[in-house]
Design a protein around this motif. Sequence first.
Motif, PDB file in Angstrom:
ATOM      1  N   UNK A 252     -72.020  12.698  73.332  1.00 17.51           N
ATOM      2  CA  UNK A 252     -73.276  11.166  73.118  1.00 17.51           C
ATOM      3  C   UNK A 252     -72.405  10.238  72.915  1.00 17.51           C
ATOM      4  N   UNK A 253     -71.372  10.278  72.218  1.00 18.36           N
ATOM      5  CA  UNK A 253     -70.769   8.928  71.994  1.00 18.36           C
ATOM      6  C   UNK A 253     -69.726   8.711  72.987  1.00 18.36           C
TER       7      UNK A 253
ATOM      8  N   UNK B 226     -65.558  11.290  66.958  1.00 19.47           N
ATOM      9  CA  UNK B 226     -66.208  11.694  65.696  1.00 19.47           C
ATOM     10  C   UNK B 226     -65.675  11.705  64.256  1.00 19.47           C
TER      11      UNK B 226
ATOM     12  N   UNK C  60     -77.262  20.460  73.952  1.00 19.45           N
ATOM     13  CA  UNK C  60     -78.432  20.124  72.822  1.00 19.45           C
ATOM     14  C   UNK C  60     -79.522  21.198  73.321  1.00 19.45           C
TER      15      UNK C  60
ATOM     16  N   UNK D  71     -72.032  16.034  69.727  1.00 17.27           N
ATOM     17  CA  UNK D  71     -71.420  14.120  69.493  1.00 17.27           C
ATOM     18  C   UNK D  71     -70.729  13.791  70.297  1.00 17.27           C
TER      19      UNK D  71
END
Lengths: 90, 505
Positions: free
Chosen positions: B214-215, B287, B226, B211
């Motif tokens: 991705x962020x 995150x 993933x 995450x």
Amino acid sequence: MSEKMVFLALQDNEDARPIREAIEADNPLAVITQFPGVYKIDAPGRLVINRESVEERIGRAWNPQDIHLSLVTLSGNIDETEDYFALERT
Amino acid sequence: MEQAKKMNMKEKYNAMTGDLAWDFSYKTEAEIFPLSDFEGIKIEDWSKWQDPFRLTMDAYWKYQGEKERKLYAVIDAFGQNNAHLGVTDARYINALKIFLTAVTPLEYGAHRGFAMTGRAFPGVGAQVASQMQSIDELRHAQTQLHTISQYNKYFDGLHDPFHMFDRVWYLSVPKSYFEDALSAGPFEFITAISFSFEYVLTNLLFMPFMSGAAYNGDMATVNFGFSAQSDESRHMTLGLEVIKFMLEQHPDNLPIIQRWIDKYFWRGYRLLGIVGMMMDYMLPKRVMSWKEGWEMYFEQNGKMLFDDLARYGITMPKFWEQSVEEKEHLTHQLWLTFYSYGHAAAFHTWIPDDSELDWLSEKYPNTFDKYYRPRLVYLREQEKLGKRFYNPSLPQLCQTCQIPMVYTDPKNPTKRVYRETIYNGDRFHFCSDACKEIFEHEPEKMSQAWLPPHQIFQGNCGGATIPDVLKHYHFTENDGGEFLHSRDNANWNLWKGLTPDEEAA
Ligand SMILES: [Fe+2]
Ligand SMILES: [Fe+2]
Ligand SMILES: [Zn+2]
């Protein structure tokens, strides 16, 4: 949290969107938490993905094992047949 | 011609796994599977093994082929589009450097370990599941190597990961965890990796980290992450299944398994501290904090995992309470350690900016302002005065987890924990009661651990000075040290058309 929870996380992409919608329709107690690139779906006791519900949304045949392409993580005991994929904790 | 009746899932699984086995005619089972009983685990009926996913080899190839096709299309596009410029800022890459140099060799280690269990287990269901996972883990190592080769074109520190893995002081932390498991028997290995690492702890490695990627705009990592993680659900499920299977097979298995769970929970938790440091300090866009991650994935979910096993007599891993007590201190102490030894690391370190310090104050209200913020602010001032602090000594490591002995007692947070024990006339040092207990149960094995500072002093690492050792590690002058003065930072400013930081060298 006294209730036994299960969860799974799916990649946030187009392939997983009909699965997410099927889960939302068939599991009224499921709660979705969005993270960047991924979302986590928590539910008390049982979480089910029905083949029919996904097929209705994509308009073609879908095998519950196709979930392998989108799953990120899960927690719970697996119950799987040709017609559904479920996680349970009782 | 009569159409063959379509088999249902269960029939198909049985036909394509159990039916692949054969009986032995001229060798005994003990001769063919010599590793299957020395650990004390008793299996009475391998046919009771159930794969909950019931994945057959033909379906496996189909799905894995599709995952690979998707992934490599994205990796190609990444290279063609200079996508490395899309990350939030060049500091982020340093989190990725740790991940790729520490975890990629572990993927390869897992590939080797599951090849071993696939051969060593006498049951066909366990053999097939192990073989699939062995191939998965090789795939993970390969996809991460492709990502390394992308980033290695533009950033320092990624040019020789496998050479570094076998030598560098902080990489000995993940290496020793895996080698502890790999050098054990097949049942201990699968408990260590499939259950403790993948089922109980891996969510904390992949969920916040992927995450976070991705962020922070790191699409290469998101994609290999993933893609690998889609195999991980199968691996986690194997971890739970294997524990249940062993427990159901014989009551004598319980105490052996509980001890492995205790050991590898603690070792895995110590290893994950480095991930926590990445979450709290190294992601420009954060995150969740380590503390939040530990609460979500261990304190809440982990408890439920162990509730599932309570009917077999399994309890929460020993010393889990200690991990909860430490959660507001762990990452700050580690970052300060890596900052101090930044000249001897293959990634850059820095002091967070004010808004990041505020985030840490908010996430760690009981500890950050009181114990850690003033030290970070002081170090930043020193750096501004041209006195960037580096610790010129070699750290003393814990004999078990191999992390420098920097952790304090949460009840007395300015006092470090020192534990020791004498074995065969030598004194061994530990960061915690848990690490000491792990050693004391297997002193013959653990006393042989390859501790980098000891090896340096014994003359096995290229020489006695830091430059000698860094040369031995294959580090270049650009790999470590302060981020502000790094070549990565200078290049980044150039590529992005930013004004160079005032302080950049
Ligand atoms: Fe892996
Ligand atoms: Fe794995
Ligand atoms: Zn330790």
